[in-house]
Design a protein around this motif. Structure first.
Motif, PDB file in Angstrom:
ATOM      1  N   LEU A 192     -40.421 -41.275   1.450  1.00 10.83           N
ATOM      2  CA  LEU A 192     -40.457 -39.871   1.842  1.00 10.83           C
ATOM      3  C   LEU A 192     -41.424 -39.086   0.965  1.00 10.83           C
ATOM      4  O   LEU A 192     -42.140 -38.202   1.450  1.00 10.83           O
ATOM      5  CB  LEU A 192     -39.050 -39.266   1.752  1.00 10.83           C
ATOM      6  CG  LEU A 192     -38.892 -37.803   2.190  1.00 10.83           C
ATOM      7  CD1 LEU A 192     -39.288 -37.640   3.651  1.00 10.83           C
ATOM      8  CD2 LEU A 192     -37.463 -37.323   1.972  1.00 10.83           C
ATOM      9  N   ASP A 208     -44.734 -29.155   3.370  1.00 14.26           N
ATOM     10  CA  ASP A 208     -43.450 -29.745   3.734  1.00 14.26           C
ATOM     11  C   ASP A 208     -42.467 -29.641   2.575  1.00 14.26           C
ATOM     12  O   ASP A 208     -41.275 -29.353   2.781  1.00 14.26           O
ATOM     13  CB  ASP A 208     -43.630 -31.216   4.114  1.00 14.26           C
ATOM     14  CG  ASP A 208     -44.519 -31.398   5.332  1.00 14.26           C
ATOM     15  OD1 ASP A 208     -44.452 -30.552   6.240  1.00 14.26           O
ATOM     16  OD2 ASP A 208     -45.284 -32.377   5.363  1.00 14.26           O
ATOM     17  N   LEU A 234     -38.812 -27.863   2.627  1.00 21.11           N
ATOM     18  CA  LEU A 234     -37.590 -28.598   2.293  1.00 21.11           C
ATOM     19  C   LEU A 234     -36.878 -27.956   1.115  1.00 21.11           C
ATOM     20  O   LEU A 234     -35.642 -27.850   1.106  1.00 21.11           O
ATOM     21  CB  LEU A 234     -37.946 -30.055   1.971  1.00 21.11           C
ATOM     22  CG  LEU A 234     -36.771 -30.998   1.731  1.00 21.11           C
ATOM     23  CD1 LEU A 234     -35.845 -31.024   2.934  1.00 21.11           C
ATOM     24  CD2 LEU A 234     -37.279 -32.404   1.415  1.00 21.11           C
ATOM     25  N   VAL A 265     -31.830 -28.017   6.989  1.00 23.14           N
ATOM     26  CA  VAL A 265     -32.426 -29.218   6.399  1.00 23.14           C
ATOM     27  C   VAL A 265     -32.839 -30.194   7.493  1.00 23.14           C
ATOM     28  O   VAL A 265     -33.931 -30.778   7.444  1.00 23.14           O
ATOM     29  CB  VAL A 265     -31.434 -29.882   5.421  1.00 23.14           C
ATOM     30  CG1 VAL A 265     -31.949 -31.259   4.985  1.00 23.14           C
ATOM     31  CG2 VAL A 265     -31.215 -28.996   4.204  1.00 23.14           C
ATOM     32  N   ASP A 266     -31.985 -30.360   8.497  1.00 23.69           N
ATOM     33  CA  ASP A 266     -32.322 -31.286   9.580  1.00 23.69           C
ATOM     34  C   ASP A 266     -33.565 -30.816  10.331  1.00 23.69           C
ATOM     35  O   ASP A 266     -34.401 -31.627  10.716  1.00 23.69           O
ATOM     36  CB  ASP A 266     -31.146 -31.412  10.553  1.00 23.69           C
ATOM     37  CG  ASP A 266     -31.444 -32.392  11.672  1.00 23.69           C
ATOM     38  OD1 ASP A 266     -31.412 -33.608  11.420  1.00 23.69           O
ATOM     39  OD2 ASP A 266     -31.732 -31.939  12.800  1.00 23.69           O
ATOM     40  N   MET A 298     -36.522 -31.662   8.185  1.00 23.46           N
ATOM     41  CA  MET A 298     -36.747 -33.105   8.167  1.00 23.46           C
ATOM     42  C   MET A 298     -37.353 -33.589   9.477  1.00 23.46           C
ATOM     43  O   MET A 298     -38.211 -34.483   9.482  1.00 23.46           O
ATOM     44  CB  MET A 298     -35.435 -33.831   7.892  1.00 23.46           C
ATOM     45  CG  MET A 298     -34.901 -33.635   6.483  1.00 23.46           C
ATOM     46  SD  MET A 298     -36.035 -34.214   5.196  1.00 23.46           S
ATOM     47  CE  MET A 298     -35.947 -35.984   5.465  1.00 23.46           C
ATOM     48  N   GLU A 299     -36.932 -32.996  10.586  1.00 17.45           N
ATOM     49  CA  GLU A 299     -37.538 -33.363  11.866  1.00 17.45           C
ATOM     50  C   GLU A 299     -39.019 -33.027  11.866  1.00 17.45           C
ATOM     51  O   GLU A 299     -39.854 -33.816  12.322  1.00 17.45           O
ATOM     52  CB  GLU A 299     -36.836 -32.656  13.018  1.00 17.45           C
ATOM     53  CG  GLU A 299     -37.398 -33.056  14.382  1.00 17.45           C
ATOM     54  CD  GLU A 299     -36.707 -32.354  15.533  1.00 17.45           C
ATOM     55  OE1 GLU A 299     -36.771 -32.871  16.662  1.00 17.45           O
ATOM     56  OE2 GLU A 299     -36.115 -31.281  15.320  1.00 17.45           O
ATOM     57  N   LEU A 309     -40.830 -35.566   9.416  1.00 14.31           N
ATOM     58  CA  LEU A 309     -40.847 -36.978   9.784  1.00 14.31           C
ATOM     59  C   LEU A 309     -41.388 -37.246  11.181  1.00 14.31           C
ATOM     60  O   LEU A 309     -41.706 -38.402  11.494  1.00 14.31           O
ATOM     61  CB  LEU A 309     -39.430 -37.552   9.675  1.00 14.31           C
ATOM     62  CG  LEU A 309     -38.810 -37.538   8.275  1.00 14.31           C
ATOM     63  CD1 LEU A 309     -37.426 -38.158   8.308  1.00 14.31           C
ATOM     64  CD2 LEU A 309     -39.699 -38.270   7.286  1.00 14.31           C
TER      65      LEU A 309
END
Length: 226
Positions: free
Chosen positions: A38, A46, A50, A153-154, A157-158, A161
């Motif tokens: 990561l 990013d 985050l 957070v999700d 992360m989407e 990633l």
């Protein structure tokens, strides 16, 4: 008489194991932990997003669209598990439907029609799962401040990633092409069944974030009932 060395057993995701078996490829185990990989994927922007999502609730900036994924417009469903099950079952049915066009065109075009079929199914998964994930995030954010932070957070992360996921999954048709050519040279049947198995394994990978959100929603519901 010396024995041929045994291939190392692949212990990663089912999709990786399946592709390695079908193509008889030697895939070395990664020595990097997820956090280390990561760190290689995160850019400075990013990292800021985050960091904001992991900070006080509401401090994270709204993540930008990934570009290839449409902005969801549907309202959250009343039952998140039923919503996810419906999407999953619909996709599984699409992935296992007979590929009649590709079957008919393979003699003249080789693997090309199968590549188109695979790309279409991958796009269908992306179009269905991204809005589902957003609906689940909306429901999670409504549960509590802590769950709202998890939803943020999700979302980050989407965004982080998605390019890596797209890059890696875009290689799947190429691996299937190698398997197709090997079967055709040896006049062996079964390619369509193998392709369906690979696509179903890819569906499992794409659904992992959904499963995580569903688990978080279940935890929030248990906490609310105590």
């Amino acid at each position: 008489m010396a024995r041929a060395p045994r291939r190392a057993e692949i212990t990663g995701a089912a999709l990786v194991r399946l592709l390695a078996r079908l193509t008889e490829a030697d895939v070395p185990e990664s020595r990097l932990q997820f956090a280390q990989r990561l760190a290689h994927w995160l850019g400075w922007a990013d990292a800021i997003s985050l960091y904001g999502a992991l900070g006080p609730v509401g401090s994270a900036p709204a993540p930008e669209s990934t570009g290839s994924r449409p902005a969801p417009a549907a309202a959250p469903a009343a039952d998140p598990h039923a919503d996810a099950d419906q999407v999953r079952q619909q996709l599984a049915r699409q992935l296992t439907e007979p590929a009649l066009e590709a079957r008919e065109a393979q003699d003249a075009e080789g693997f090309a029609p199968w590549r188109r079929h695979c790309n279409q199914r991958q796009n269908a998964m992306e179009r269905a799962i991204a809005p589902l994930r957003e609906r689940l995030r909306q429901q999670l954010a409504a549960c509590s401040p802590a769950m709202a932070r998890l939803a943020e957070v999700d979302a980050v992360m989407e965004q982080v990633l998605a390019p890596q996921e797209q890059r890696l999954l875009a290689t799947v048709p190429g691996w299937l092409g190698k398997h197709f050519e090997r079967l055709r040279r040896s006049s062996q049947p079964g390619f369509e069944q193998d392709l369906q198995a690979v696509l179903l394994a890819e569906l499992e990978i794409r659904f992992q974030p959904v499963e995580g959100l569903l688990e978080a929603l279940a935890t929030a519901q248990r906490q609310a009932s105590t």
